[in-house]
Design a protein around this motif. Structure first.
Motif: not given
Length: 404
Positions: A110-129
């Motif tokens: 579903g969209p809510e859980r998917s967007l939560d996971e998408l946000a987590r991936v973005i946050e992790k990638t920004l932290a790695d940059l």
């Protein structure tokens, strides 16, 4: 005016570097004093650097060459698809800094859980940059569906089961710095831009990109520009009806092209013992499903060759329609199509020759993408790069805080 001239000089150096300040002045029509001032600002922003003396073969003091730098400026492209989330971060010169993909059941979450996971991936990638000293200039999200790019809303994504999902707004509430712009676009359109810029057919002004995922997406480059349509919805080739008596599609129609050539269709035909009634077996990373199909073919399972031949024929039938409509020089096959291209292309070529207008079909060829399943996220990062090059005045390098 200065903002426009900054972009003019940066784009010139990006496309023609190494080049001297004098050459930039001559070729852009700006005076030397203005160019010197603009180059100094671009250097301060970490976008241009000097590479040493440039010898042009003439007598006199050699000029100092300028090239695009951008090593401290990042572009993040992310993709959410049926069964994975991918992220690619590059610098402004297109060098890949981070490339990751995780298996994720977006269709079943579903969209809510998917967007939560998408946000987590973005946050992790920004932290790695951050430890790399890279300032992100923007984020673009690729989604397999119709997207209103003006506000980042997914109008409908049939294979995800999303309707009216405000992706950009939802991500604005995540732990992402508010000064990083977030855009959303169709995955196949972004992949087509990546192919036009980086891929095997780079620079081909008229091409069609087809991606084979669970569904099928398409992007059209015409005259060197992405064909968007009146509402930006052009390229939904997977939902062109090719068999009115065929199978029901998730979009609500019957006999859509993707029901014939999508990865889900290949899985059903090639591995029927694992495809029907076992959803946990269907929703897996596409690489895993392809590996199983390739293993079965190596073991001599005749169903695999039969299934691939069937998909190849339908691929050619749909391609003939695209050739007749858009007259491309190249059809780039991405996603799983690229992995099985040597098996799919012969059958597709036969149908294209049979159904395509002879002149257009004879001058069009199939090629396999070498960008893999990361084409959409690579294209998404490329959109951020293009935006940065078009308005470098918006880029502010964040300097790391000194440790206590």
């Amino acid at each position: 005016m200065r903002r426009s001239n900054l972009a003019l000089v940066l784009r010139h150096i990006s496309g023609h570097g190494p080049c001297s300040r004098s050459a930039v002045a001559v070729e852009t029509g700006l005076n030397k004093t203005t160019v010197t001032s603009l180059v100094s600002e671009l250097q301060a922003r970490g976008l241009v650097k000097e590479t040493g003396p440039q010898h042009a073969g003439s007598v006199g003091r050699p000029s100092v060459a300028l090239v695009l730098d951008g090593s401290r400026v990042g572009a993040l492209g992310v993709e959410v698809n049926v069964d994975y989330i991918a992220a690619i971060a590059t610098d402004l010169a297109g060098r890949v800094l981070i490339d990751r993909r995780i298996s994720f059941d977006a269709m079943g979450s579903g969209p809510e859980r998917s967007l939560d996971e998408l946000a987590r991936v973005i946050e992790k990638t920004l932290a790695d940059l951050e430890p790399l000293g890279v300032t992100p200039a923007g984020i673009t999200v690729a989604v397999p569906g119709l997207v209103d790019t003006t506000d980042g809303t997914v109008v409908v994504a049939p294979n995800l089961g999303w309707r009216g999902v405000k992706v950009a707004e939802r991500l604005s509430h995540a732990d992402i710095p508010g000064d990083i712009p977030i855009g959303v676009d169709n995955d196949a359109n972004l992949a087509a831009l990546a192919e036009y810029t980086f891929g095997v057919a780079a620079g081909t002004s008229d091409l069609v990109y087809l991606t084979g995922e669970v569904g099928v997406g398409g992007g059209v480059i015409s005259g060197g520009r992405l064909l968007g349509g009146a509402d930006g919805f052009a390229g939904e080739v997977g939902h062109v009806v090719v068999d009115p008596s065929g199978e029901a599609c998730r979009c609500g129609l019957t006999g859509c092209w993707e029901t014939k050539v999508g990865l889900a269709a290949l899985v059903r035909m090639a591995t029927p013992d694992r495809a029907y009634g076992m959803r946990s077996q269907i929703v897996r990373d596409p690489e895993e499903r392809l590996a199983e199909i390739e293993q079965r073919r190596a073991e001599g399972d005749p169903r695999v060759d039969t299934a691939v031949a069937e998909v190849g024929a339908w691929l050619g039938i749909g391609a003939a329609m695209l050739v007749n409509l858009f007259n491309p020089r190249v059809i780039v096959l991405g996603g799983y199509f690229a992995r099985l291209a040597d098996l799919l292309i012969p059958a597709a070529e036969r149908e294209l020759a049979r159904l395509g207008m002879s002149g257009a079909a004879g001058r069009c060829r199939f090629v396999a993408s070498d960008l893999g399943f990361g084409a959409a996220s690579r294209g998404a990062a490329g959109v951020v790069v293009e935006r940065a090059l078009s308005d470098p005045a918006n880029i502010e390098i964040r300097h790391p805080q000194p440790s206590a």
